[in-house]
Design a protein around this motif. Structure first.
Motif, PDB file in Angstrom:
ATOM      1  N   LEU A   1       0.060 -10.320  -6.113  1.00 23.92           N
ATOM      2  CA  LEU A   1      -0.108  -8.944  -6.577  1.00 23.92           C
ATOM      3  C   LEU A   1      -1.493  -8.690  -7.161  1.00 23.92           C
ATOM      4  O   LEU A   1      -1.746  -7.611  -7.690  1.00 23.92           O
ATOM      5  N   GLU A   2      -2.383  -9.682  -7.102  1.00 20.71           N
ATOM      6  CA  GLU A   2      -3.682  -9.529  -7.751  1.00 20.71           C
ATOM      7  C   GLU A   2      -4.487  -8.379  -7.146  1.00 20.71           C
ATOM      8  O   GLU A   2      -5.044  -7.540  -7.871  1.00 20.71           O
ATOM      9  N   LEU A   3      -4.556  -8.323  -5.818  1.00 18.70           N
ATOM     10  CA  LEU A   3      -5.330  -7.272  -5.173  1.00 18.70           C
ATOM     11  C   LEU A   3      -4.730  -5.897  -5.451  1.00 18.70           C
ATOM     12  O   LEU A   3      -5.441  -4.929  -5.728  1.00 18.70           O
ATOM     13  N   PHE A   4      -3.415  -5.819  -5.370  1.00 14.86           N
ATOM     14  CA  PHE A   4      -2.745  -4.544  -5.653  1.00 14.86           C
ATOM     15  C   PHE A   4      -2.991  -4.116  -7.101  1.00 14.86           C
ATOM     16  O   PHE A   4      -3.251  -2.938  -7.372  1.00 14.86           O
ATOM     17  N   THR A   5      -2.921  -5.054  -8.023  1.00 13.55           N
ATOM     18  CA  THR A   5      -3.117  -4.723  -9.435  1.00 13.55           C
ATOM     19  C   THR A   5      -4.526  -4.195  -9.678  1.00 13.55           C
ATOM     20  O   THR A   5      -4.722  -3.201 -10.386  1.00 13.55           O
ATOM     21  N   SER A   6      -5.501  -4.849  -9.097  1.00 12.33           N
ATOM     22  CA  SER A   6      -6.876  -4.398  -9.297  1.00 12.33           C
ATOM     23  C   SER A   6      -7.127  -3.026  -8.675  1.00 12.33           C
ATOM     24  O   SER A   6      -7.933  -2.245  -9.175  1.00 12.33           O
TER      25      SER A   6
ATOM     26  N   ASP B   1      -5.534   1.373 -12.606  1.00  9.73           N
ATOM     27  CA  ASP B   1      -5.934   2.600 -13.295  1.00  9.73           C
ATOM     28  C   ASP B   1      -4.890   3.697 -13.119  1.00  9.73           C
ATOM     29  O   ASP B   1      -4.633   4.480 -14.046  1.00  9.73           O
ATOM     30  N   ARG B   2      -4.295   3.761 -11.946  1.00 12.16           N
ATOM     31  CA  ARG B   2      -3.256   4.772 -11.720  1.00 12.16           C
ATOM     32  C   ARG B   2      -2.029   4.496 -12.590  1.00 12.16           C
ATOM     33  O   ARG B   2      -1.450   5.417 -13.166  1.00 12.16           O
ATOM     34  N   ILE B   3      -1.648   3.232 -12.712  1.00  3.64           N
ATOM     35  CA  ILE B   3      -0.491   2.894 -13.552  1.00  3.64           C
ATOM     36  C   ILE B   3      -0.779   3.249 -15.008  1.00  3.64           C
ATOM     37  O   ILE B   3       0.083   3.783 -15.710  1.00  3.64           O
TER      38      ILE B   3
ATOM     39  N   LYS C   1       0.825  -1.214   0.000  1.00  2.00           N
ATOM     40  CA  LYS C   1       0.000   0.000   0.000  1.00  2.00           C
ATOM     41  C   LYS C   1       0.856   1.259   0.000  1.00  2.00           C
ATOM     42  O   LYS C   1       0.457   2.284  -0.564  1.00  2.00           O
ATOM     43  N   TYR C   2       2.047   1.202   0.625  1.00  2.00           N
ATOM     44  CA  TYR C   2       2.902   2.388   0.633  1.00  2.00           C
ATOM     45  C   TYR C   2       3.375   2.741  -0.777  1.00  2.00           C
ATOM     46  O   TYR C   2       3.458   3.918  -1.140  1.00  2.00           O
ATOM     47  N   VAL C   3       3.679   1.735  -1.565  1.00  2.00           N
ATOM     48  CA  VAL C   3       4.088   1.981  -2.944  1.00  2.00           C
ATOM     49  C   VAL C   3       2.914   2.526  -3.751  1.00  2.00           C
ATOM     50  O   VAL C   3       3.059   3.450  -4.555  1.00  2.00           O
ATOM     51  N   GLY C   4       1.735   1.952  -3.532  1.00  2.00           N
ATOM     52  CA  GLY C   4       0.563   2.420  -4.253  1.00  2.00           C
ATOM     53  C   GLY C   4       0.213   3.858  -3.927  1.00  2.00           C
ATOM     54  O   GLY C   4      -0.108   4.657  -4.815  1.00  2.00           O
ATOM     55  N   TRP C   5       0.292   4.195  -2.647  1.00  2.00           N
ATOM     56  CA  TRP C   5      -0.003   5.574  -2.269  1.00  2.00           C
ATOM     57  C   TRP C   5       1.008   6.550  -2.871  1.00  2.00           C
ATOM     58  O   TRP C   5       0.647   7.634  -3.325  1.00  2.00           O
ATOM     59  N   THR C   6       2.261   6.148  -2.858  1.00  2.00           N
ATOM     60  CA  THR C   6       3.313   7.071  -3.305  1.00  2.00           C
ATOM     61  C   THR C   6       3.316   7.242  -4.816  1.00  2.00           C
ATOM     62  O   THR C   6       3.992   8.143  -5.316  1.00  2.00           O
TER      63      THR C   6
END
Length: 1283
Positions: free
Chosen positions: A358-363, A367-369, A324-329
């Motif tokens: 990584l499935e949950l993180f990817t979903s 969209d941000r990526i 989550k820290y990577v996703g937020w940043t």
């Protein structure tokens, strides 16, 4: 990962602590093969040392390299060794470990000082501080001793030595943990102390401490992750050994080994728990706070390292709690941080075994990526596309078609790395599924090859993208990943020439056109080996391998297309678009192959096909392609030259003979011309013109026939426009080819005379065609005239071509006037007035854009004549005055022209600018009359244009000093040129122009303002100086703008009470030196006015008017040395204050010196004030009170804002000292002025890029006044280079 209580940031160092011991013989099966029989720690207890034991093994207290030392040289030497990076890091760490085993307090103190010095701090932690002070107290002491004279510290200092320091620093920490991983890190002393110190430093408000300690803590965490990973592997191995031993039969089972394995597993579990406690402490104490630090570099360090942890030890870290820290940043404002997020994720998605986690993180963050592919930072966009490519490799179900389409269109991006990354994504998505070839089967070629369907897919994608003019960009994007596919020209030729296979769908005409265009682009890319226009970053030196590949590709393409091109031309001979692309292929051939490969018969076939195409087509693009093909084949270096030259000469002979024959018949017909004859003449003339563009046809006398044709068109006036246009173009080529031969230096004098006559006659012919009724003909004549005037200007003799001086041609005034008239009538028009678009196509956006592009070219052609001094610079006034009205269409061209003319002659450019304003002013007068309203849109538009002109002069007043002074001189003369239409006593006709001229007052230097003011007074009468009606306000405003600059240069014209008050104030504080004019009411020269009487001065002092009394001499200026604060003191005096005794004495003596003035000027100061004067004085007092209140409100606001900032700083705690300085609030009151300032600078030279705060003192030393535009222009700042 097992949760553990957070280690406190401050450790009281115990005086007596038991150190845990263990036999620690459990690492015999370590992955490194290391025999580990060492114990975890040392025996003994930690106790206080005596005074004689401190600094054991080192020198006494002293100074080394300017730093105070107490514990010897080890701590300094540790920093020096790491900084130099010359010694092996493992030996450095081993020496420290030996020191730690000997005396761990001294060694640990050395390590602490090492971290302090790596932060750039000159302070040193003494042994007593180490024993008796908490970490927070030590850090506070080090902060006080921090040298903040420079914001640099080892991690940010430039230079090769310091660049290597960061890697050496990180390597030292990694080696330290690796060498201590079997015993020392478990002694509950060393690691606890280091982690506590780094945690405390990472909370410091000093950026150097925070940055260095965060990097050290993150690298320490990475090293601990490696240790934990080794422990986990050893535990798994031990468990397998234990299970294997326990499953043995009872007779064969070794109970001692079982007990040993159980003990080993227990110790490994204890070590694992301790390592996890350390990692939890670092993560919660450092990472959780610093990943959102105000400094982007610190945030980037945290994200980079957490990516390493998740990749190395995925079992513990690769879960949503850390992802989550990577996703937020990924939403960070700094591109550097977003880039680290993407590179960290790439390392995870590259391993397909981790995809399930990584499935949950990817979903959640997909969209941000996808949106980051359009990031404003190109590096971030490239890595985002590469990350999506990895996601695509892992699974096809994650990315939707909409997600893929958002990446597809990036293959047409102008930024080549982005386009190449998008091309790789496209190739993986569309071309990854290739038909497998059977082993042992012959390789299929042509339509049957595996690439056939892939090439069709490329064509389909190109057509569906609806960007048909950018095939070269698509090919360049796919070149690196799909060069093998794109260079399968044999398959492409087969798709175009061979019949489709049974059941195969044939290509449509549109698809064949797209395939030919793509094929041409692949040939060009292979032959030239550089990207298309707009994507190249400069010429790149090719490697030997690339050169060999280029030669091989050219040879192969020549062998293929030399045979296939004639059949292709024969098949598509009637299709102009296909033929145009096919005819460009020979330009990339290796022509030697025609001879070495015995392909002469195919060359003959090619020449025959080109001749037939020339005879069939009249389209200009096709004919020019044929001309270029002949030019490429007619290379004297190859043996095929003679054969091609004969074919070309035969073709041209037939064309010229046919043209002369048709032209003679056509001209004899007179006014009754036949349409068929006109078409024949036009088609033949088109062919000759197209060939004359690339070939020298001087052997055929084309000038005479074309000039005769043009002359007939002038006389009759009914010549078809296309015939005239191509005849003008052909004659233009004749002149240029003749000049090219004359420039070689071998031409005779007779040839120069002939060329001079032909050129001048042709220029006169083009000038006559400028009045043609047909717009296209006039545009062609104008373009050719501009080109010829530029080519035959005075600059053609430069570069050793003095023999061409007889050819220099300067346009006459009549020609210059006609050229300018053409520009005004055909360029500066509204879009709806353009009559070029007919047949109801005016509403078509593409037609409008094309018409605008044509007008821009016409304007640029004329502006080049101004820049190269072909026409007089003053003709640019008619161009410059259109700057505001047509800013969107031609603003860039006009602004660049002004810039170039200023480089040539600053004074003449300034005179041209003021002339353009004068022309607009005269036009306004003729339209509105002399009684116009100065608030009208027309007058405001002229004033706004003057403001824009003023901004183009920039901030360097020294460079533009003479030009600005000349501009004011011309403006003043224009304002007083014409008398008043109201008769004597009224304002001059152009007096309002001074209001426009005041926009340039801020560009005058102070001493020049006085000079301009003196020059202005020469045109003023005494009555003018006394006038206060509205019609005289431009004069008053202009004078105030000049007087305001005597003390303070501001960014705009000073007006209102401040300007008026300053004038009155300057009169009160100086000795009277002004006088009335002579009996004829004319102004005297300044040198004659020093002895004038003071009656008028006394009158102005005693009359309490709001407006200032006029300055009667330049000596009544305000003292420029007075400070800005003095400007608001004593603005208005009471009306009945008696003059001082000295002044009374001067008043009594003055009449005897100048009796004539005494007779003309009565003693008004003795007359009581009338009602109007009293009202005026009351209004002045009221306005003064309002000004004082406004100033007090501004001061209160500044104080409130300062207190608020201090309160915010005290409340934010940790990171507030290093936040970027907030400039917007300081600049709020002068936002408009700074916008004007930015507009006046070319490119981005006015962007004030403040350096980031490096330490604590920087914010407190910032002065808000520094950002005030008024202070920028203050005398104290003018001598300092700010940008």
């Amino acid at each position: 990962m097992i949760a553990a209580p957070e280690i406190p940031s401050e450790f009281p160092f115990p005086q007596d602590t038991d150190t845990r011991f263990s036999s620690d013989t459990d690492f015999s099966e370590d992955l490194d093969g290391r025999s580990t029989t060492a114990a975890k720690g040392k025996g003994g207890k930690k106790g206080k040392k005596g005074a004689g034991e401190k600094g054991k093994g080192g020198k006494g207290a002293g100074r080394i390299n300017g730093h105070h030392q107490e514990n010897g040289m080890e701590n300094m030497m540790l920093f020096e060794v790491v900084k130099l990076g010359r010694s092996a890091m493992q030996s450095v760490v081993d020496d420290w470990i030996e020191s730690y085993k000997h005396d761990r307090d001294v060694a640990l103190l050395d390590l602490i000082n090492f971290f302090i010095q790596c932060s750039g701090c000159k302070g040193v932690v003494s042994g007593e501080m180490f024993r008796n002070m908490q970490n927070s107290e030590i850090i506070r002491r080090m902060t006080e001793e921090f040298d903040e004279d420079s914001g640099d510290y080892p991690l940010t200092i430039a230079g090769p030595q310091w660049k290597k320091f960061k890697s050496s620093f990180c390597e030292f920490i990694a080696v330290l943990v690796r060498q201590c991983q079997y015993s020392i890190i478990y002694d509950e002393y060393m690691m606890d102390t280091v982690i506590s110190l780094l945690t405390g430093l990472s909370d410091s408000q000093v950026r150097a401490f925070r940055h260095t300690s965060t990097l050290a803590a993150m690298k320490l965490m990475t090293a601990l992750v490696n240790v934990a990973l080794n422990l986990s592997i050893n535990m798994d191995n031990t468990q397998r050994q234990y299970e294997a031993e326990r499953n043995k039969m009872v007779a064969k089972r070794a109970n001692d080994r079982l007990e040993l394995l159980l003990q080993k597993r227990k110790e490994l579990q204890e070590n694992q728990d301790e390592i996890e406690n350390m990692m939890n402490a670092i993560f919660k104490g450092v990472f959780v706070h610093r990943y959102r630090d105000s400094i982007a570099e610190i945030r980037a360090i945290c994200i980079e390292e957490i990516g390493v942890w998740m990749k190395l030890y995925s079992d513990a870290f690769l879960n949503d709690s850390y992802l989550k820290y990577v996703g937020w940043t990924m939403h960070d404002k700094q591109g550097e941080v977003r880039l680290k997020c993407l590179t960290a994720l790439q390392g995870l998605y590259y391993n397909r075994e981790l995809n399930a986690r990584l499935e949950l993180f990817t979903s959640r963050f997909k969209d941000r990526i996808v949106s980051m592919t359009l990031d404003k930072e190109y590096d971030v966009a490239v890595q985002a596309i590469k990350l999506l490519t990895l996601v695509l490799n892992s699974t096809d179900e994650v990315l939707t078609p909409e997600d893929c389409e958002s990446v597809y269109h990036l293959v047409y991006s102008a930024h080549r790395p982005v386009a190449i990354a998008a091309g790789e994504f496209l190739f993986k998505k569309l071309f990854s599924q290739r038909e497998p070839e059977e082993e042992g089967a012959p390789k299929r070629r042509g339509r049957q090859s595996p690439n056939a369907n892939l090439i069709k897919t490329t064509v389909f994608f190109f057509l569906e993208s609806e960007l048909h003019e950018h095939a070269a960009y698509l090919v360049d994007s796919l070149w690196e990943c799909g060069a093998e596919l794109l260079k399968d020209w044999e398959c492409m030729i087969s798709l175009l020439l061979d019949d489709p296979l049974p059941g195969e769908e044939a290509l449509t005409d549109r698809q064949e056109t797209a395939l030919i265009e793509i094929m041409l682009c692949t040939v060009r890319q292979a032959a030239e080996c550089h990207p298309p226009v707009g994507r190249g970053t400069g010429k790149r030196v090719m490697t030997a391998k690339e050169k060999k590949t280029q030669l091989d590709d050219r040879t192969r393409m020549t062998e293929l297309f030399a045979v296939a091109l004639p059949p292709l031309l024969a098949k598509y001979a009637v299709d102009s678009e296909k033929v145009t692309n096919l005819l460009q292929l020979p330009q990339f051939f290796d022509l030697e192959i025609y001879t070495t490969g015995r392909l002469e018969k195919h060359l003959e076939s090619l020449l025959r096909q080109i001749r037939e195409i020339v005879e069939k087509h009249t389209d200009t693009e096709v004919l020019e392609a044929c001309s270029k093909t002949y030019h490429a084949l007619c290379n004297e270096e190859f043996t095929i030259f003679n054969r091609v030259d004969i074919a070309r000469s035969q073709l041209l002979d037939e064309l010229v003979d046919k043209f002369n024959r048709l032209l003679e018949d056509f001209l004899q017909e007179g006014e009754e011309t036949d349409d068929d004859d006109a078409y024949q003449v036009l088609s033949t003339l088109k062919r000759i013109t197209a060939f004359h563009n690339a070939h020298d046809l001087s052997g055929w006398d084309l000038f005479t026939s074309n000039f005769k044709l043009l002359n007939t068109g002038i006389e009759n006036g009914d010549m078809p426009e296309q015939i005239v246009i191509h005849s003008l173009q052909c004659t233009h080529y004749v002149i240029l080819w003749h000049l090219a031969k004359s420039s070689e230096g071998s031409s005779r004098k007779d040839d120069l005379v002939t060329l001079r006559k032909q050129m001048r006659a042709f220029c006169m012919m083009c000038q006559r065609y400028l009045t043609n009724v047909n717009t296209a003909v006039k545009e062609q004549a104008f373009t050719i005239l501009c080109d010829l005037l530029l080519i035959f200007s005075h600059q053609m003799v430069s570069g050793g071509r003095e023999h061409l001086e007889p050819l220099v041609y300067s346009p006459e005034d009549s020609l210059q006037a006609e050229l300018l008239s053409f520009i005004l009538n055909h360029v500066f028009i509204d879009q709806d007035d353009d009559t070029n678009s007919t047949d109801g196509q005016q509403d078509d956006e593409a037609v409008k854009i094309e018409a605008l592009h044509k007008r821009r070219n016409l304007l640029a052609a004329y502006c080049k004549l101004i820049i190269y001094c072909v026409v007089e610079m003053k003709t640019g006034a008619d161009i410059f005055k259109q700057y505001m009205r047509y800013y969107n269409d031609y603003g860039d061209i006009i602004k660049e022209t002004m810039s170039k003319t200023r480089q040539i002659d600053k004074i003449q450019c300034a005179k041209t600018l003021i002339l353009s304003l004068q022309q607009l002013f005269n036009e306004m007068l003729s339209e509105l009359g002399h009684g116009f309203d100065r608030s009208s849109s027309a007058f405001c538009g002229i004033k706004e244009l003057a403001r824009r002109f003023s901004l183009t002069f920039g901030l360097d007043q020294v460079k533009t000093r003479d030009a600005i002074a000349m501009l004011h001189k011309d403006g003043i003369e224009f304002a007083f040129k014409d008398p008043s239409p109201q008769g004597e006593g009224g304002p001059p006709l152009n007096l309002a122009f001074l209001d426009i001229l005041s926009e340039f007052s801020s560009k005058l230097m102070r001493q020049d303002k006085r000079t301009v003011h003196m020059y202005l007074e020469r045109f003023m009468t005494f009555q003018m100086a006394l006038q206060r009606e509205d019609c005289w306000l431009p004069l008053i405003s202009y004078r105030n703008s000049l007087q305001a600059g005597g003390d303070d240069d501001t960014m705009s014209v000073m007006s209102g009470y401040s300007s008026r008050g300053s004038s009155i104030r300057s009169k009160k504080t100086k000795t009277p030196a002004a006088t009335a004019g002579t009996s004829v009411a004319k102004r005297k020269l300044p040198e004659e006015e020093s002895s004038s009487s003071s009656e008028v001065w006394q009158q102005s002092m005693q009359t309490p008017v709001m407006l200032p009394s006029p300055h009667l001499t330049s000596t009544a200026m305000r003292d420029p040395k007075r400070g800005r604060d003095d400007a608001y003191m004593g603005v208005y005096a009471l009306p009945h204050d008696p003059p001082p005794p000295q002044q009374q004495q001067q008043q009594q003596q003055q009449p005897h010196q100048h009796p004539q003035h005494h007779q003309q000027t009565p003693q008004h100061h003795q007359t009581p004030m009338d009602y109007n004067s009293q009202v005026t004085w009351m209004l002045a007092q009221r306005q003064q009170d309002e000004a004082r209140q406004q100033q007090e409100r501004a001061m209160n606001y500044a104080k409130l804002r300062t207190n608020l900032q201090h309160a915010i700083r005290r409340g934010t705690g940790l990171m507030e000292e290093d936040e970027e300085p907030i400039v917007e609030d300081v600049m709020m009151s002068s936002e408009g002025r700074m916008d004007d300032l930015n507009e006046g600078m070319d490119f981005d030279t006015m962007d004030i890029d403040l350096p980031p705060s490096k330490n604590r003192r920087e914010r407190s030393e910032l002065k808000p006044d520094y950002f005030d535009p008024a202070s920028i222009m203050d005398e104290s700042v003018l001598g300092v280079s700010m940008f």
